[in-house]
Design a protein around this motif. Structure first.
Motif, PDB file in Angstrom:
ATOM      1  N   LYS A   1      37.323  -8.789  36.210  1.00 18.13           N
ATOM      2  CA  LYS A   1      37.034  -9.415  34.912  1.00 18.13           C
ATOM      3  C   LYS A   1      36.892  -8.356  33.821  1.00 18.13           C
ATOM      4  N   VAL A   2      36.273  -7.238  34.160  1.00 15.67           N
ATOM      5  CA  VAL A   2      36.183  -6.148  33.183  1.00 15.67           C
ATOM      6  C   VAL A   2      37.583  -5.664  32.828  1.00 15.67           C
ATOM      7  N   TYR A   3      38.431  -5.442  33.834  1.00 17.01           N
ATOM      8  CA  TYR A   3      39.823  -5.031  33.558  1.00 17.01           C
ATOM      9  C   TYR A   3      40.525  -6.058  32.666  1.00 17.01           C
ATOM     10  N   THR A   4      40.295  -7.339  32.940  1.00 17.26           N
ATOM     11  CA  THR A   4      40.929  -8.394  32.134  1.00 17.26           C
ATOM     12  C   THR A   4      40.552  -8.255  30.670  1.00 17.26           C
ATOM     13  N   TRP A   5      39.258  -8.140  30.418  1.00 17.17           N
ATOM     14  CA  TRP A   5      38.807  -8.055  29.031  1.00 17.17           C
ATOM     15  C   TRP A   5      39.177  -6.721  28.384  1.00 17.17           C
ATOM     16  N   GLN A   6      39.198  -5.650  29.168  1.00 24.09           N
ATOM     17  CA  GLN A   6      39.701  -4.387  28.613  1.00 24.09           C
ATOM     18  C   GLN A   6      41.154  -4.551  28.189  1.00 24.09           C
ATOM     19  N   GLY A   7      41.943  -5.195  29.028  1.00 24.41           N
ATOM     20  CA  GLY A   7      43.340  -5.420  28.690  1.00 24.41           C
ATOM     21  C   GLY A   7      43.501  -6.245  27.430  1.00 24.41           C
ATOM     22  N   ARG A   8      42.727  -7.287  27.319  1.00 24.61           N
ATOM     23  CA  ARG A   8      42.807  -8.140  26.118  1.00 24.61           C
ATOM     24  C   ARG A   8      42.446  -7.347  24.867  1.00 24.61           C
ATOM     25  N   TRP A   9      41.351  -6.591  24.932  1.00 22.38           N
ATOM     26  CA  TRP A   9      40.917  -5.841  23.748  1.00 22.38           C
ATOM     27  C   TRP A   9      41.868  -4.687  23.428  1.00 22.38           C
ATOM     28  N   HIS A  10      42.396  -4.006  24.437  1.00 24.88           N
ATOM     29  CA  HIS A  10      43.381  -2.952  24.154  1.00 24.88           C
ATOM     30  C   HIS A  10      44.606  -3.555  23.472  1.00 24.88           C
ATOM     31  N   GLY A  11      44.982  -4.749  23.863  1.00 29.84           N
ATOM     32  CA  GLY A  11      46.089  -5.429  23.195  1.00 29.84           C
ATOM     33  C   GLY A  11      45.789  -5.741  21.743  1.00 29.84           C
ATOM     34  N   VAL A  12      44.558  -6.143  21.467  1.00 33.52           N
ATOM     35  CA  VAL A  12      44.151  -6.464  20.097  1.00 33.52           C
ATOM     36  C   VAL A  12      44.283  -5.248  19.186  1.00 33.52           C
ATOM     37  N   VAL A  13      43.923  -4.069  19.709  1.00 38.02           N
ATOM     38  CA  VAL A  13      43.970  -2.868  18.871  1.00 38.02           C
ATOM     39  C   VAL A  13      45.323  -2.149  18.961  1.00 38.02           C
ATOM     40  N   GLY A  14      46.302  -2.781  19.614  1.00 37.63           N
ATOM     41  CA  GLY A  14      47.659  -2.235  19.636  1.00 37.63           C
ATOM     42  C   GLY A  14      47.914  -1.196  20.715  1.00 37.63           C
ATOM     43  N   GLU A  15      47.014  -1.053  21.654  1.00 41.39           N
ATOM     44  CA  GLU A  15      47.207  -0.102  22.757  1.00 41.39           C
ATOM     45  C   GLU A  15      47.847  -0.854  23.924  1.00 41.39           C
TER      46      GLU A  15
END
Length: 130
Positions: A41-55
């Protein structure tokens, strides 16, 4: 505390969320018995947030790590959610073919588990790609 960091990260800005998720990951990994579903779940949310900031590369890595953990733990709903996230990421990159593939995989899981609301969402996503 790790769960609090994970859940607070869902309701804040990207920079703060990523810091909270790093802390949650550190705390979950320090437990005597690893909680693979919470790490996923942490990986999931890290992925979502990295996507938001363009990473996008980092987002993809995190989401694929989450997917692997959910697949081996048999958490179908969570697996399908990550497949949708990977589809969204592919679509943002202009990769319609891979986006459709991710959405089809998620759709199959939603249908198999009876999550019909989410199945309809993916049917609509796939229809919009044609």
């Amino acid at each position: 505390i790790a769960l609090a960091c994970l859940h607070l990260a869902k309701a804040t800005d990207a920079a703060r969320a990523l810091a909270l998720l790093d802390e949650a990951m550190r705390l979950f990994r320090s437990l005597p018995a690893l909680e693979h579903w919470n790490i996923a779940k942490v990986y999931t949310w890290q992925g979502r947030w990295h996507g938001v900031v363009g990473e996008f590369d980092e987002a993809g890595r995190c989401l694929r790590d989450a997917l692997a953990l959910f697949e081996e733990s048999g958490r179908g709903f969570d697996e399908a959610q990550v497949l949708d996230d990977l589809g969204d990421l592919a679509l943002r990159a202009g990769d319609v073919v891979n986006a459709a593939d991710w959405y089809r995989k998620a759709l199959a899981i939603y249908q198999a588990y009876g999550f019909l609301f989410y199945a309809v969402l993916d049917e609509n996503r796939l229809a919009a790609l044609t």
